[in-house]
Design a protein around this motif. Sequence first.
Motif, PDB file in Angstrom:
ATOM      1  N   PHE A   5       0.810  -1.255   0.105  1.00  0.00           N
ATOM      2  CA  PHE A   5      -0.059  -0.024  -0.130  1.00  0.00           C
ATOM      3  C   PHE A   5       1.046   1.141  -0.034  1.00  0.00           C
ATOM      4  CE2 PHE A   5      -2.509  -3.437   1.878  1.00  0.00           C
ATOM      5  CZ  PHE A   5      -3.918  -3.096   1.263  1.00  0.00           C
ATOM      6  N   LYS A   6       0.541   2.238  -0.947  1.00  0.00           N
ATOM      7  CA  LYS A   6       1.274   3.295  -0.852  1.00  0.00           C
ATOM      8  C   LYS A   6       0.698   4.614  -0.779  1.00  0.00           C
ATOM      9  CE  LYS A   6       2.768   3.205  -5.231  1.00  0.00           C
ATOM     10  NZ  LYS A   6       1.874   1.895  -5.603  1.00  0.00           N
ATOM     11  N   THR A  10      -5.764   5.357  -4.160  1.00  0.00           N
ATOM     12  CA  THR A  10      -7.221   5.678  -4.021  1.00  0.00           C
ATOM     13  C   THR A  10      -7.993   4.582  -4.261  1.00  0.00           C
ATOM     14  OG1 THR A  10      -7.247   6.388  -6.275  1.00  0.00           O
ATOM     15  CG2 THR A  10      -6.572   8.169  -4.933  1.00  0.00           C
ATOM     16  N   PHE A  11      -9.110   4.850  -3.563  1.00  0.00           N
ATOM     17  CA  PHE A  11     -10.281   3.872  -4.070  1.00  0.00           C
ATOM     18  C   PHE A  11     -11.723   4.596  -4.005  1.00  0.00           C
ATOM     19  CE2 PHE A  11      -9.095   3.787   0.508  1.00  0.00           C
ATOM     20  CZ  PHE A  11     -10.384   3.874   1.340  1.00  0.00           C
ATOM     21  N   ALA A  65     -13.255   1.102   2.791  1.00  0.00           N
ATOM     22  CA  ALA A  65     -11.884   0.677   3.353  1.00  0.00           C
ATOM     23  C   ALA A  65     -11.715  -0.892   3.295  1.00  0.00           C
ATOM     24  CB  ALA A  65     -11.614   1.414   4.601  1.00  0.00           C
ATOM     25  N   VAL A  66     -12.537  -1.626   3.638  1.00  0.00           N
ATOM     26  CA  VAL A  66     -12.733  -2.868   3.949  1.00  0.00           C
ATOM     27  C   VAL A  66     -12.457  -3.741   2.338  1.00  0.00           C
ATOM     28  CG1 VAL A  66     -14.009  -5.318   4.385  1.00  0.00           C
ATOM     29  CG2 VAL A  66     -14.145  -3.567   5.783  1.00  0.00           C
ATOM     30  N   ASN A  67     -13.130  -3.269   1.511  1.00  0.00           N
ATOM     31  CA  ASN A  67     -13.152  -3.680   0.109  1.00  0.00           C
ATOM     32  C   ASN A  67     -11.444  -3.358  -0.362  1.00  0.00           C
ATOM     33  OD1 ASN A  67     -15.647  -4.404   0.456  1.00  0.00           O
ATOM     34  ND2 ASN A  67     -16.613  -2.907  -0.954  1.00  0.00           N
ATOM     35  N   PHE A  68     -11.094  -2.447  -0.046  1.00  0.00           N
ATOM     36  CA  PHE A  68      -9.878  -1.729  -0.625  1.00  0.00           C
ATOM     37  C   PHE A  68      -8.817  -2.489   0.014  1.00  0.00           C
ATOM     38  CE2 PHE A  68      -5.994   1.222   0.086  1.00  0.00           C
ATOM     39  CZ  PHE A  68      -5.536   1.032  -1.147  1.00  0.00           C
ATOM     40  N   VAL A  69      -8.751  -2.812   1.401  1.00  0.00           N
ATOM     41  CA  VAL A  69      -7.701  -3.601   2.124  1.00  0.00           C
ATOM     42  C   VAL A  69      -8.182  -5.191   1.851  1.00  0.00           C
ATOM     43  CG1 VAL A  69      -6.883  -4.226   4.443  1.00  0.00           C
ATOM     44  CG2 VAL A  69      -7.505  -1.579   4.127  1.00  0.00           C
ATOM     45  N   VAL A  98      -5.043   6.719   0.743  1.00  0.00           N
ATOM     46  CA  VAL A  98      -4.040   6.528   1.843  1.00  0.00           C
ATOM     47  C   VAL A  98      -3.267   7.742   2.066  1.00  0.00           C
ATOM     48  CG1 VAL A  98      -2.093   5.056   2.309  1.00  0.00           C
ATOM     49  CG2 VAL A  98      -3.963   4.169   0.900  1.00  0.00           C
ATOM     50  N   ALA A  99      -3.485   8.061   3.150  1.00  0.00           N
ATOM     51  CA  ALA A  99      -2.622   9.308   3.913  1.00  0.00           C
ATOM     52  C   ALA A  99      -1.242   9.031   4.518  1.00  0.00           C
ATOM     53  CB  ALA A  99      -3.465   9.885   4.864  1.00  0.00           C
ATOM     54  N   SER A 100      -1.240   7.607   5.122  1.00  0.00           N
ATOM     55  CA  SER A 100      -0.176   7.210   5.571  1.00  0.00           C
ATOM     56  C   SER A 100      -0.034   5.691   5.639  1.00  0.00           C
ATOM     57  CB  SER A 100      -0.029   7.929   7.097  1.00  0.00           C
ATOM     58  OG  SER A 100       0.744   7.196   8.018  1.00  0.00           O
TER      59      SER A 100
END
Lengths: 131, 160
Positions: A5-6, A10-11, A65-69, A98-100
């Motif tokens: 993850f960078k 985006t998602f 977020a769940v779908n992304f992760v 992703v902010a961090s």
Amino acid sequence: MAREFKVGDTFRHVRECDKYRPLYYAGASGDFNPIHIDKEVGMMAGLGGNILQGLCTMAWAVEAAVNFVGDPGRITRAKVRFSKPVMVDDTITYEGRVASTEGGKLVMEISAKNQKGEEVLKNAVVEARVG
Amino acid sequence: MPIDQRHIGKKYGPTRYEVGLEKMREFAYAVGGGVPTSSFGASAPSGLNPLLFDEQVAKDSPYGKPIAFPTFPVTFAMAPFGQAVTDPELGINLLMLVHGEQEFELFDAIHPGDVMTTTGTVTQIYEKAGKDFVVVVTESRNQKGKLVVRGTWTAVIRQG
């Protein structure tokens, strides 16, 4: 799942508040506050109709977020401010970034807007364990 | 009328809740755009992560058992918040109440059969821009006594 993850990834996620969603969410969550399931009570409260449970609007941000992760068990924190009610027939578009990624913790900032472009959540953040 | 700040520190609970697979499944279906039932031919909405409801998939995963959707704790952790906002001593008009902010901190996965005990404390009462704010922090522990979820619930009451 050795996925990288960078910062800046985006998602996007879209959910519609169909007519029965506040009822379905009430049954599933136990939040039967009449302003969510009774149009007349919502009108009486000056809300222009029944409004979706804010916690469902929040759940959809978490779902984005769940779908992304890819793993619901990795979510460690979620925080939102409810800035505008979601009404029946509203379509909410979630855009995450992703902010961090520091310290094995993925911090995702998520915006949530209705079909008019109005923000229904502010400062929405979901965090996940990675690695 | 502003809410009396002497209620800061007031505690609610404990409430006890046993987590069940069917309830976990219904919650995941409702959030995922489906219907929260196993009847009438309802099935999992498309795209829903199977770890949330499928025992076989979960068995083959590192979790071993299905895991609850991250915000599933609303089913049990909301109780002290609900008790606070309906507490006659606080005198909140529910028709004027909206949910202002919400935070969940999740320290462990939740599985079917877990028994959650939740307590809540009123941590803040304040007035801002003609509205009253009441903040309740809940802590939910599982049957092993482990803190699993901390919730921070902020109610906003429009003044009539």
